[in-house]
Design a protein around this motif. Structure first.
Motif, PDB file in Angstrom:
ATOM      1  N   LEU A  29       0.856  -1.187   0.000  1.00  0.00           N
ATOM      2  CA  LEU A  29       0.000   0.000   0.000  1.00  0.00           C
ATOM      3  C   LEU A  29       0.897   1.243   0.000  1.00  0.00           C
ATOM      4  CD1 LEU A  29      -2.909   1.010   0.217  1.00  0.00           C
ATOM      5  CD2 LEU A  29      -2.639   0.956   2.699  1.00  0.00           C
ATOM      6  N   HIS A  31       1.560   5.164   0.365  1.00  0.00           N
ATOM      7  CA  HIS A  31       0.975   6.336   1.025  1.00  0.00           C
ATOM      8  C   HIS A  31       1.555   7.613   0.403  1.00  0.00           C
ATOM      9  CE1 HIS A  31      -0.591   3.810   4.298  1.00  0.00           C
ATOM     10  NE2 HIS A  31       0.512   3.118   4.103  1.00  0.00           N
ATOM     11  N   ASP A  32       0.698   8.625   0.294  1.00  0.00           N
ATOM     12  CA  ASP A  32       1.132   9.890  -0.328  1.00  0.00           C
ATOM     13  C   ASP A  32       2.074  10.666   0.573  1.00  0.00           C
ATOM     14  OD1 ASP A  32      -0.354   9.478  -2.548  1.00  0.00           O
ATOM     15  OD2 ASP A  32      -2.125  10.538  -1.787  1.00  0.00           O
ATOM     16  N   PRO A  34       3.099  14.604   1.134  1.00  0.00           N
ATOM     17  CA  PRO A  34       2.819  15.975   0.716  1.00  0.00           C
ATOM     18  C   PRO A  34       4.087  16.604   0.146  1.00  0.00           C
ATOM     19  CG  PRO A  34       2.167  15.613   3.012  1.00  0.00           C
ATOM     20  CD  PRO A  34       2.924  14.411   2.580  1.00  0.00           C
ATOM     21  N   VAL A  43       5.429   6.691   0.187  1.00  0.00           N
ATOM     22  CA  VAL A  43       6.140   5.913   1.204  1.00  0.00           C
ATOM     23  C   VAL A  43       5.370   4.614   1.450  1.00  0.00           C
ATOM     24  CG1 VAL A  43       7.329   7.762   2.456  1.00  0.00           C
ATOM     25  CG2 VAL A  43       4.962   7.241   3.030  1.00  0.00           C
ATOM     26  N   ASN A  45       4.917   1.279   4.370  1.00  0.00           N
ATOM     27  CA  ASN A  45       5.136   0.866   5.749  1.00  0.00           C
ATOM     28  C   ASN A  45       5.804  -0.515   5.726  1.00  0.00           C
ATOM     29  OD1 ASN A  45       4.915  -0.058   8.365  1.00  0.00           O
ATOM     30  ND2 ASN A  45       2.757   0.498   8.612  1.00  0.00           N
ATOM     31  N   ASP A  48       6.764  -1.354  10.248  1.00  0.00           N
ATOM     32  CA  ASP A  48       6.634  -0.144  11.060  1.00  0.00           C
ATOM     33  C   ASP A  48       7.718   0.899  10.787  1.00  0.00           C
ATOM     34  OD1 ASP A  48       4.281  -0.232  12.278  1.00  0.00           O
ATOM     35  OD2 ASP A  48       5.048  -0.322  14.328  1.00  0.00           O
ATOM     36  N   VAL A  50       9.010   3.868   8.003  1.00  0.00           N
ATOM     37  CA  VAL A  50       8.530   4.677   6.892  1.00  0.00           C
ATOM     38  C   VAL A  50       9.608   4.650   5.808  1.00  0.00           C
ATOM     39  CG1 VAL A  50       7.782   6.982   6.192  1.00  0.00           C
ATOM     40  CG2 VAL A  50       7.208   6.122   8.469  1.00  0.00           C
TER      41      VAL A  50
ATOM     42  N   ALA B 571       7.073  11.857  10.669  1.00  0.00           N
ATOM     43  CA  ALA B 571       6.010  10.992  10.168  1.00  0.00           C
ATOM     44  C   ALA B 571       5.541  10.126  11.321  1.00  0.00           C
ATOM     45  CB  ALA B 571       6.528  10.118   9.043  1.00  0.00           C
ATOM     46  N   ILE B 573       2.906   6.464  12.169  1.00  0.00           N
ATOM     47  CA  ILE B 573       2.073   5.394  11.632  1.00  0.00           C
ATOM     48  C   ILE B 573       0.869   5.257  12.563  1.00  0.00           C
ATOM     49  CG2 ILE B 573       1.985   2.954  11.020  1.00  0.00           C
ATOM     50  CD1 ILE B 573       4.977   3.101  10.422  1.00  0.00           C
ATOM     51  N   GLY B 577      -2.326   1.541  10.277  1.00  0.00           N
ATOM     52  CA  GLY B 577      -1.199   1.313   9.371  1.00  0.00           C
ATOM     53  C   GLY B 577      -0.924   2.482   8.435  1.00  0.00           C
ATOM     54  N   ARG B 578      -1.815   3.479   8.438  1.00  0.00           N
ATOM     55  CA  ARG B 578      -1.615   4.627   7.555  1.00  0.00           C
ATOM     56  C   ARG B 578      -0.396   5.440   7.975  1.00  0.00           C
ATOM     57  NH1 ARG B 578      -6.560   8.420   7.514  1.00  0.00           N
ATOM     58  NH2 ARG B 578      -6.921   7.373   9.502  1.00  0.00           N
ATOM     59  N   ILE B 579       0.349   5.904   6.988  1.00  0.00           N
ATOM     60  CA  ILE B 579       1.490   6.773   7.306  1.00  0.00           C
ATOM     61  C   ILE B 579       1.039   8.217   7.113  1.00  0.00           C
ATOM     62  CG2 ILE B 579       3.844   7.447   6.669  1.00  0.00           C
ATOM     63  CD1 ILE B 579       4.261   4.571   5.701  1.00  0.00           C
ATOM     64  N   PHE B 581       2.041  12.376   7.674  1.00  0.00           N
ATOM     65  CA  PHE B 581       3.175  13.277   7.869  1.00  0.00           C
ATOM     66  C   PHE B 581       2.811  14.441   8.780  1.00  0.00           C
ATOM     67  CE2 PHE B 581       4.450  10.830   4.306  1.00  0.00           C
ATOM     68  CZ  PHE B 581       5.813  10.676   4.504  1.00  0.00           C
TER      69      PHE B 581
END
Lengths: 144, 602
Positions: A29, A31-32, A34, A43, A45, A48, A50, B571, B573, B577-579, B581
């Motif tokens: 998955l 992730h955006d 910014p 990025v 996961n 755990d 980044v 950052a 988590i 599970g979403r990252i 910022f």
């Protein structure tokens, strides 16, 4: 005898020294980020952590790579998005130096064709020089 | 015995003793008959002597021995005269330099560090490089033999056995502890072979490394190690055991599908994790004295240069803070003390640093009893620069004065002479405090002098954030940057030039659309009402699509290339599970709107 991880980005074959590779992830998955520069896809996961994902096809000069397989490098902790990961290969003929890309340190022949061996240190330097530079948006990849 | 492992312990413990000695010398300055102070100093110097001797640092041991002798005599008299105090401070400086030299990889401090010690042994360690061009193996062996006669040959490269086998070196490197002068050593070596060249590289290295190492001693918290009491490690072991049991219990409940048990196990796990988090964070805590210990030395040094008589009083420095905060705080504190010595106090006075813990915050006051800030001049200067409108200078609040002196470049050379010149580095000080999630204040409740107050969090790892939606993304804005949030009807918006402002009561605030700042210009849709996050300090407000929650998050530092993106500060988590910022709105605004702060200070 050395064994490399063979990957395809666009239509090009590349090898990575196994010592430089941490793991391979299939379609994680994304992730955006910014304000991400054009070569940074987002990025992921990873346990755990980044981990930034680099658009490897773009780095190779292609307009749009959008590879869905990620090769996570050991150091720097980055993931390269590639088109396909073929697994391990044993190079049969090795020649020092790449033809176009500074981060290819060797050309070798494997069962799928001719591939370039990636020098991760030079790759990192290239990224550091070009990824966040102001003209990154205008360039087609980072092939300097 | 001289292995790296022991060396680290030795260096850490010696530094700790030295910092403790600084503290007790401060106490004895106040009360020259403080028995506890005498005893503590004696114990520390005695420990340093013992440790240094057992590590084989004979020089350091002899310096400590000399100090111990002196202290013993003083202890018998029961009084610490001012000149003895000065001498002890010098002794500590010498020991610190010795420690720096050892940390730099030198076997023992060079000779010039012996100042301040009466009866130090004249023996010193030399790192010799000897060349004998064209000499036979026998000459080389004779040379090694001669060196052994001249003193204790601690190391010899190449090994004499190799030379005996006929492998001749171009250069022979030897570490020799000897009281004989270099010239004498050279002469004796030349007696064996005419063309012998002897060079002592130890003294050059000492000069080259001492300045760099001074820094590492001064900023002791900059080391990557933290000493942890074994009791804390025992608690970790206990907690790990409990966590394993809790996991087994949870697994069993899951297999049996007993909902009540699952819920109870989860609650138990949650409690254990909270406990673990608290203990781990506690292990990172370092007492404030790790950074304040060097300040008395700094003040003494500055007093020596300026001829002022200034006393530094440290109160409550045993308060513990996150190592990361202390590392960042070290430089601002030095700035503040320097400013107070240079510009705050004229001839004679006291600088007081008071620390106290207030629940999850630490308050740190840096005050002096000098002439104080010259408000008239500051305001006049602000008017000249067009930063404030005309009006009486006493109408200006402390917060406004702070904003003024924290403006980058406000303290120009002319300002420095006309006013108290406190602008030097104050922008850096404030920025550091802001980045740590703390606040900086000026307290004007005093007739004389100036008091700056730092309010700091205990840790930077866990930060309360507001989760907001902007341009289809969820980002976290640390609540320390946000004054308050407003839900405003559309009518309150006003276009001013190319920007927009919003009217909040009597105030007008510039508004920045967050989705635009994040590079999604089409993301923001005007609705009947808008959520605004007003930034602290009245700089402006961020318009966001929605606020999706508030939580405490564990911040992960950013690695390359994320650390190069201006506007992102970390950052995290989330549980799903979403990252996400974390944003630093101020650097985001600086990035996009370089003129955002112009003229909005007062």
């Amino acid at each position: 005898m050395s064994r490399f991880l063979l990957v395809t980005s666009g239509r090009s074959l590349f090898g990575l020294d196994l010592k430089a590779v941490c793991e391979v992830i299939k379609e994680p998955l994304l992730h955006d980020v910014p304000l991400a520069p054009p070569g940074l896809m987002g990025v992921v996961n990873v346990h755990d952590m980044v981990v930034p994902v680099i658009d490897f096809a773009r780095l190779c000069g292609a307009a749009d790579g959008a590879g869905r397989q990620m090769v996570v490098l050991e150091s720097p902790r980055l993931a390269l998005a590639v088109t396909a990961v073929h697994g391990l290969c044993s190079p049969s003929f090795r020649m020092p130096g790449g033809l176009i890309r500074p981060w290819v340190c060797e050309t070798f022949i494997c069962n799928r064709g001719v591939a370039g061996l990636i020098d991760v240190t030079v790759l990192q330097q290239t990224l550091q020089q070009h990824l966040l530079s102001p003209d990154a948006a205008s360039m087609h990849g980072f092939d300097g | 015995m001289n292995s790296k492992e022991y060396l680290h312990i030795f260096l850490d413990e010696t530094r700790e003793h030295l910092s403790g000695m600084q503290h007790w010398l401060g106490v004895l300055t106040e009360n020259p008959e403080d028995r506890q102070g005498f005893d503590a100093l004696f114990r520390s110097v005695h420990s340093i002597k013992g440790m240094a001797a057992s590590m084989g640092f004979r020089h350091l041991a002899s310096m400590a021995h000399a100090m111990e002798d002196g202290l013993d005599r003083l202890r018998r008299t029961g009084r610490m005269p001012a000149e003895a105090l000065e001498r002890l401070y010098t002794g500590i400086d010498v020991l610190e330099k010795g420690i720096s030299a050892i940390a730099a990889g030198r076997p023992d401090p060079p000779e010039d560090l012996d100042d301040g010690v009466d009866d130090a042994s004249p023996e010193r360690s030399r790192h010799l490089r000897i060349t004998m061009q064209g000499a036979e193996p026998s000459r080389w062996l004779l040379l090694v033999n001669e060196l052994m006669r001249l003193g204790t040959l601690q190391k010899c490269r190449p090994d004499p056995e190799k030379i005996a086998e006929g492998i001749l070196p171009e250069v022979l490197e030897a570490e020799l502890v000897s009281s004989i002068a270099l010239q004498e050593i050279t002469d004796r070596c030349r007696g064996i072979f005419e063309g012998t060249a002897v060079e002592d590289v130890a003294s050059e290295e000492a000069v080259a490394t001492s300045s760099a190492q001074d820094l590492s001693v001064r900023h002791g918290v900059g080391q990557s190690t933290v000493r942890i009491p074994t009791s804390l490690l025992d608690r970790f072991v206990g907690l790990t055991g409990e966590l394993l049991t809790a996991r087994h219990r949870l697994q069993e409940s899951l297999q049996k599908r007993q909902e009540d048990d699952i819920e109870a196990s989860c609650r138990h796990l949650d409690r254990l994790l909270g406990d673990l988090r608290y203990q781990v964070l506690d292990a990172r805590m370092v007492p404030l004295e790790a950074v304040t210990a060097t300040l008395p030395g700094l003040v003494r040094e500055m007093c020596r240069k300026t001829g002022k008589k200034i006393r530094l009083k440290l109160v409550g420095t045993e308060v513990r803070l996150d190592r990361a905060i202390l590392e960042a705080l070290s430089e601002p504190l030095v700035h503040m003390v320097r400013n107070a010595v240079d510009h705050g106090i004229e001839e004679r006075g006291t600088i007081t640093i008071t620390a106290r813990r207030d629940r999850d915050r630490v308050t740190l006051d840096v005050e002096d009893d000098g002439r104080g800030l010259d408000r008239e001049h500051l305001v006049e200067r602000a008017r000249q620069e067009g930063l404030c409108t005309a009006g009486p200078s006493d109408a200006i609040t402390d917060a406004e004065i702070l904003n003024l002196i924290c403006r980058p470049g406000f303290s120009t050379a002319s300002c420095l002479t006309e006013t108290s010149g406190r602008g030097i580095g104050m922008d850096v000080v404030r920025h550091t405090v802001d980045k740590l999630g703390g606040t900086l204040q000026i307290l004007g409740d005093r007739e004389r002098g100036t008091r700056f107050r730092f309010i700091l969090p205990l840790t930077v790892s866990i930060v309360p954030v507001l989760l907001v939606k902007a341009g289809g993304q969820v980002v976290a804005v640390p609540t320390m940057w946000i004054e308050q949030t407003h839900d405003l009807p559309d009518a309150h918006w006003e276009a001013v030039g190319t920007g927009q402002t919003v009217r909040l009561g009597a105030r007008e605030l510039p508004v920045y659309v967050l989705s635009e700042l994040l590079g999604c210009p089409d993301g923001f849709r005007r609705k009947s009402s808008t959520i605004l996050c007003e930034l602290r300090g009245g700089h402006g407000a961020l318009a966001v699509d929605a606020v999706s929650g508030h939580q405490d998050v564990f911040v992960k530092p950013l690695s390359f290339p994320l650390n190069g993106i201006q506007g992102l500060s970390g950052a995290t988590i989330l549980g799903d599970g979403r990252i996400i910022f974390l944003l630093d709105p101020f650097s985001l605004l600086l990035n996009r709107k370089p003129r955002a702060f112009k003229g909005d200070v007062l």
